[in-house]
Design an enzyme around this catalytic site. Sequence first.
Site, PDB file in Angstrom:
ATOM      1  N   GLU A  33      29.356  63.366  22.862  1.00 49.18           N
ATOM      2  CA  GLU A  33      29.709  61.988  23.204  1.00 49.18           C
ATOM      3  C   GLU A  33      28.944  61.015  22.298  1.00 49.18           C
ATOM      4  O   GLU A  33      27.724  61.071  22.221  1.00 49.18           O
ATOM      5  CB  GLU A  33      29.331  61.724  24.669  1.00 49.18           C
ATOM      6  N   CYS A  44      32.632  55.587  29.392  1.00 48.79           N
ATOM      7  CA  CYS A  44      32.430  57.013  29.675  1.00 48.79           C
ATOM      8  C   CYS A  44      33.713  57.816  29.492  1.00 48.79           C
ATOM      9  O   CYS A  44      33.679  58.958  29.079  1.00 48.79           O
ATOM     10  CB  CYS A  44      31.872  57.193  31.078  1.00 48.79           C
ATOM     11  N   LYS A  53      19.103  49.833  40.839  1.00 54.45           N
ATOM     12  CA  LYS A  53      18.384  49.593  39.581  1.00 54.45           C
ATOM     13  C   LYS A  53      19.375  49.397  38.444  1.00 54.45           C
ATOM     14  O   LYS A  53      20.077  50.327  38.054  1.00 54.45           O
ATOM     15  CB  LYS A  53      17.485  50.788  39.235  1.00 54.45           C
ATOM     16  N   GLU A  80      28.345  59.967  38.035  1.00 56.03           N
ATOM     17  CA  GLU A  80      29.469  59.621  37.151  1.00 56.03           C
ATOM     18  C   GLU A  80      28.893  59.666  35.746  1.00 56.03           C
ATOM     19  O   GLU A  80      28.103  58.794  35.371  1.00 56.03           O
ATOM     20  CB  GLU A  80      29.991  58.234  37.541  1.00 56.03           C
TER      21      GLU A  80
END
Length: 520
Positions: free
Chosen positions: A419, A322, A213, A288
């Site tokens: 983040e 990331c 997806k 991840e």
Amino acid sequence: MLSRTRAAAPNSRIFTRSLLRLYSQAPLRVPITLPNGFTYEQPTGLFINGEFVASKQKKTFDVINPSNEEKITTVYKAMEDDVDEAVAAAKKAFETKWSIVEPEVRAKALFNLADLVEKHQETLAAIESMDNGKSLFCARGDVALVSKYLRSCGGWADKIYGNVIDTGKNHFTYSIKEPLGVCGQIIPWNFPLLMWSWKIGPALATGNTVVLKPAETTPLSALFASQLCQEAGIPAGVVNILPGSGRVVGERLSAHPDVKKIAFTGSTATGRHIMKVAADTVKKVTLELGGKSPNIVFADADLDKAVKNIAFGIFYNSGEVCCAGSRIYIQDTVYEEVLQKLKDYTESLKVGDPFDEEVFQGAQTSDKQLHKILDYVDVAKSEGARLVTGGARHGSKGYFVKPTVFADVKEDMRIVKEEVFGPIVTVSKFSTVDEVIAMANDSQYGLAAGIHTNDINKAVDVSKRVKAGTVWINTYNNFHQNVPFGGFGQSGIGREMGEAALSNYTQTKSVRIAIDKPIR
Ligand SMILES: NC(=O)c1ccc[n+]([C@@H]2O[C@H](COP(=O)([O-])OP(=O)(O)OC[C@H]3O[C@@H](n4cnc5c(N)ncnc54)[C@H](O)[C@@H]3O)[C@@H](O)[C@H]2O)c1
């Protein structure tokens, strides 16, 4: 007669409505003219069992170009029933085709796929820039790594080894590594094509089949690239692609009893949730996730080189990385000097149209992301951080943000802890190695870290003490297809790339043979 007519009326209305739906349905391929003037055919259906098809419920969604906020095209949106169909196709392909072919066949197909990605590299890079907003410079880098990585996976396909175990003279014992089955793969919007390759590469090399997806905002490159799978010789049903929402497609994949593994890249919050859903069927899970990675500059470093590296560490891919080095630590004796150099260098980076060859930083991927980043600018200001440069939207059309530096931050500020996933970096001062290690490790995350120094002993010492899955010394955001990547702490579980990625897609079977006549 009358009653028969009455009985027939509703059916004929349903039939007419179905016919109308059939003929008014969105096309499965559309010609798209890229901003560089090149026209190509974009598949817009779900990719199930080797064909592009409309979703069963005929739902669709629009894909937006983040650089100009205009609609690119409309893509079919998968729902639960489409997931079930794709998983069934992947299960059949696993049992009857992909898990039983010779490993050399899988290797050859992955080599072919790598060649095809190379052949279409400029189209793929342009699709990625148009869909995601990243500069062509970044998109070309992604596509280059995609073909290298698929080729690397092809190389591993016929080198999946087990062990022979010495269990004494009355037995012969060995272990082999077998594929898992159907793997559900859920990828984000920051590296749509690269994540497609990081997911399908190791899964296919080891004999699994996949239902992948893409993120809602960036489905185009995965759909385009997946049609190359057939040309590469990967049988129908081995790779299935379902654009759709996380809440529907992602949830169904995570819960589906015939899906044996979920591989996810995205936010830590969603990763946690997926783990919980997958627990009900005890699926294997690799995650991840996010990060807040430290980038440390010691006074003895080559400062000009260090400044380029730390700027690249945060502003590359518009900060939507990331492992972005989003916390910079500068040794006190060179703090003001490095800060000034960082300001000057940051202000020299060209922001704007991703198709402009001189642009380094393109658009953020979505309106939602743009506003999330601008909200963090307000948070940083209200917390008392000093704005050195940037801190605002760039232009008024498209989701562009100026590369932003905040200095003199305190370690407990939200801008240092959370983040942002955008081109915003914080800068702090330190004096000793022990102090900077404590600051660097004070995070729930542990994805990456950067160290800039000319002292090899210091570099090795700090690399051992910093809690991160990847440490870059005198470089940053520097990937190689054979080097494992993944996080410590809440940055994830498992590794991508290298041999480590393959072991996430196999399970070990031990075989013990009793021997009538003992071996002497
Ligand atoms: N680590 C990374 O590479 C990465 C990538 C994207 C986003 N992020 C972070 O996440 C933040 C939010 O972005 P986002 O909302 O798009 O990320 P997200 O984690 O919600 O989305 C990533 C993928 O997960 C899917 N997803 C969402 N909810 C799901 C669910 N309940 N079950 C299964 N799949 C689901 C999404 O459709 C998408 O494909 C960003 O601002 C950034 O901080 C990190």
